[in-house]
Design a protein around this motif. Structure first.
Motif, short mmCIF file in Angstrom:
data_model
loop_
_atom_site.label_atom_id
_atom_site.label_comp_id
_atom_site.label_asym_id
_atom_site.label_seq_id
_atom_site.Cartn_x
_atom_site.Cartn_y
_atom_site.Cartn_z
N GLY A 1 0.65 -1.08 -0.05
CA GLY A 1 -0.32 0.05 0.11
C GLY A 1 0.88 1.56 -0.15
O GLY A 1 0.55 2.24 -0.76
N VAL A 2 1.96 1.50 0.76
CA VAL A 2 2.53 2.00 0.62
C VAL A 2 3.73 2.61 -0.15
O VAL A 2 3.68 3.94 -0.98
CB VAL A 2 3.86 2.55 1.52
CG1 VAL A 2 4.40 3.35 2.23
CG2 VAL A 2 3.44 1.90 2.91
N PHE A 3 3.85 1.56 -1.16
CA PHE A 3 4.58 1.89 -2.24
C PHE A 3 3.69 1.89 -3.39
O PHE A 3 4.18 2.91 -3.81
CB PHE A 3 5.64 0.13 -2.94
CG PHE A 3 6.03 -0.30 -3.78
CD1 PHE A 3 7.48 0.79 -4.11
CD2 PHE A 3 4.80 -1.08 -5.49
CE1 PHE A 3 7.55 0.88 -5.23
CE2 PHE A 3 5.97 -0.26 -5.70
CZ PHE A 3 7.32 0.25 -6.33
N VAL B 1 3.82 5.77 -6.09
CA VAL B 1 3.72 5.31 -6.85
C VAL B 1 3.39 6.45 -7.38
O VAL B 1 3.03 7.25 -8.69
CB VAL B 1 3.83 4.30 -7.80
CG1 VAL B 1 3.45 4.35 -9.16
CG2 VAL B 1 4.83 3.06 -7.69
N VAL B 2 1.41 6.57 -6.84
CA VAL B 2 0.63 7.39 -7.21
C VAL B 2 0.76 8.52 -6.89
O VAL B 2 0.75 9.58 -7.51
CB VAL B 2 -0.99 6.89 -6.59
CG1 VAL B 2 -2.20 8.10 -7.00
CG2 VAL B 2 -1.24 5.79 -6.79
N GLY B 3 1.84 9.27 -5.60
CA GLY B 3 2.17 10.27 -5.98
C GLY B 3 3.14 11.17 -6.74
O GLY B 3 2.83 12.60 -6.65
N THR B 4 3.60 10.18 -7.16
CA THR B 4 5.19 10.77 -7.91
C THR B 4 4.56 11.02 -9.33
O THR B 4 5.34 11.72 -9.96
CB THR B 4 6.53 9.29 -7.75
OG1 THR B 4 6.68 9.11 -6.27
CG2 THR B 4 7.56 10.05 -8.93
N LEU B 5 3.73 10.33 -9.55
CA LEU B 5 2.93 10.48 -11.13
C LEU B 5 1.72 11.49 -11.04
O LEU B 5 2.27 12.28 -12.14
CB LEU B 5 1.96 9.00 -11.50
CG LEU B 5 2.87 7.87 -12.37
CD1 LEU B 5 1.85 7.15 -12.35
CD2 LEU B 5 3.97 7.71 -13.25
N LEU C 1 3.23 11.93 -1.30
CA LEU C 1 3.79 11.40 -0.94
C LEU C 1 5.01 12.05 0.62
O LEU C 1 5.55 11.58 0.63
CB LEU C 1 4.73 12.85 -1.98
CG LEU C 1 5.09 11.33 -3.63
CD1 LEU C 1 5.61 12.42 -4.81
CD2 LEU C 1 5.65 10.71 -3.74
N MET C 2 4.95 13.73 0.41
CA MET C 2 5.14 13.91 1.82
C MET C 2 4.74 13.17 3.46
O MET C 2 5.26 12.14 3.74
CB MET C 2 4.58 15.32 2.58
CG MET C 2 5.05 15.74 3.97
SD MET C 2 4.67 17.48 3.85
CE MET C 2 3.02 17.45 4.09
N LEU C 3 3.48 12.07 3.09
CA LEU C 3 3.07 11.12 4.23
C LEU C 3 4.00 10.05 3.72
O LEU C 3 4.12 8.97 4.35
CB LEU C 3 1.10 10.78 3.87
CG LEU C 3 1.43 9.68 4.62
CD1 LEU C 3 1.00 10.33 5.99
CD2 LEU C 3 -0.33 9.86 4.71
#
Length: 347
Positions: free
Chosen positions: A37-39, A43-47, A70-72
């Motif tokens: 889930g964290v990974f 990925v979603v945050g980076t995109l 991403l900060m989280l």
């Protein structure tokens, strides 16, 4: 009784030399699901955050929530790796990110950008593993840069109206303080460094001070001829290569990353070299903070810095990791130092 020099018995595999806390999740299946889930969040945050620097057909409101996500992720990764208290820091960072997304005030946006840059810069170094070979060192080098680059796009996604020089200085200094505190907490205090390792650290620190002091002096008190010379070099590089390598990354931050992960394979003092690697990842995470920055120029400058820094780091690694002397090699069998897995707590 057979004479001769006694050798350290290395037939027994070494153990990790620091106590680690109990697993936060008792079930291996639950822990694996949380990791996935964290990974996925990363990925979603980076995109989503990358849409702030790449022209894609995505609504503009996606950028800052992605940066907050991403900060989280950076917080969870760093706190877990350093063995900190998740229940204290995660709610604080979540509240900061939510307030910045909703209110969009100058202070909250700037604070969120600083937190993102610092957390990504430090976590990029802590997520690495000891590297006994050149290929392993390059692998860890690439992984740290990928994590730091996700911090770069998260900072860009906040689009905070800040002064670059001041922002960069704050992020580098705070990242250094956090890294030193974490490394000291990992048991890598100054005791036991030895003359050679202490000399290496002192030399890197002196080189850093010289570069920073000289660059600051040239900008403020340098002669016009010297200032014009540096300006001409930068302009020539931009015209011919469309990018300029950053000296702090090439000669300090990125080489320290290669040397640090290599030293950690045999000696715990490698963590102290990685403190200087945080300077490189911190400069990288701040490279797109200015709204007017050109992504192509920053990207090519980063690419040149990565290539040159890798070359310098491999050269330094060759001399640092070679055997001290034939006598020392006869006195002790080389052993590989053990650390917990990549996504486990170090303490």
């Amino acid at each position: 009784m057979q004479g001769g020099r006694r050798r350290l018995d290395a037939s027994v595999a070494p153990e990790y030399d620091l106590p680690t806390r109990e697993p936060r999740l008792g079930s291996a299946r639950t822990a694996r699901l949380v990791m996935i889930g964290v990974f996925s969040m990363w990925v979603v945050g980076t995109l989503g955050a990358a849409s702030s620097v790449v022209a894609v057909d995505v609504p503009g409101w996606v950028e800052r929530p992605s940066a907050a996500l991403l900060m989280l992720v950076f917080t969870i990764g760093l706190i877990h790796r350093g063995g900190g208290h998740m229940r204290i820091w995660v709610p604080i960072v979540t509240a900061l990110g939510t307030a910045a997304v909703v209110l969009e005030t100058y202070f909250l946006l700037a604070s969120s950008a600083v937190v993102c840059a610092v957390l990504a810069a430090v976590w990029a170094v802590l997520v690495t593993r000891p590297a006994a070979s050149v290929l392993a060192a390059i692998r860890e080098y690439a992984l740290a840069l990928v994590v730091a680059l996700s911090g770069t796009v998260s900072v860009a996604a906040w689009n905070a109206p800040v002064n670059y020089q001041r922002f960069n200085f704050i992020v580098v200094m705070v990242s250094l303080v956090v890294a030193i505190a974490l490394v000291w907490n990992l048991g890598a205090g100054l005791h036991g460094l030895g003359r050679q390792n202490l000399a290496i650290l002192a030399g890197v620190a002196a080189l850093l001070l010289v570069i920073l002091a000289y660059s600051s002096f040239v900008r403020t008190h340098g002669s016009q001829a010297v200032v014009d010379l540096f300006s001409d070099i930068v302009v020539w590089s931009r015209q011919n290569f469309e990018g300029v390598p950053r000296p702090v990354e090439v000669f300090i931050g990125f080489p320290a990353l290669i040397v640090g992960v290599s030293m950690r394979s045999t000696r715990r003092e490698g963590w102290w070299v990685l403190v200087f690697a945080v300077i490189g990842t911190a400069v990288l995470t701040t490279s797109l903070v200015t709204p007017g920055a050109f992504p192509t120029y920053v990207g090519l400058s980063t690419l040149y810095s990565v290539i040159l820094g890798l070359g310098v780091g491999l050269i330094v690694r060759h001399y640092v990791m070679r055997e001290r002397s034939a006598r020392a090699a006869r006195a002790i069998e080389p052993i590989e130092r053990v650390e917990p897995p990549r996504f486990a707590a170090l303490k």
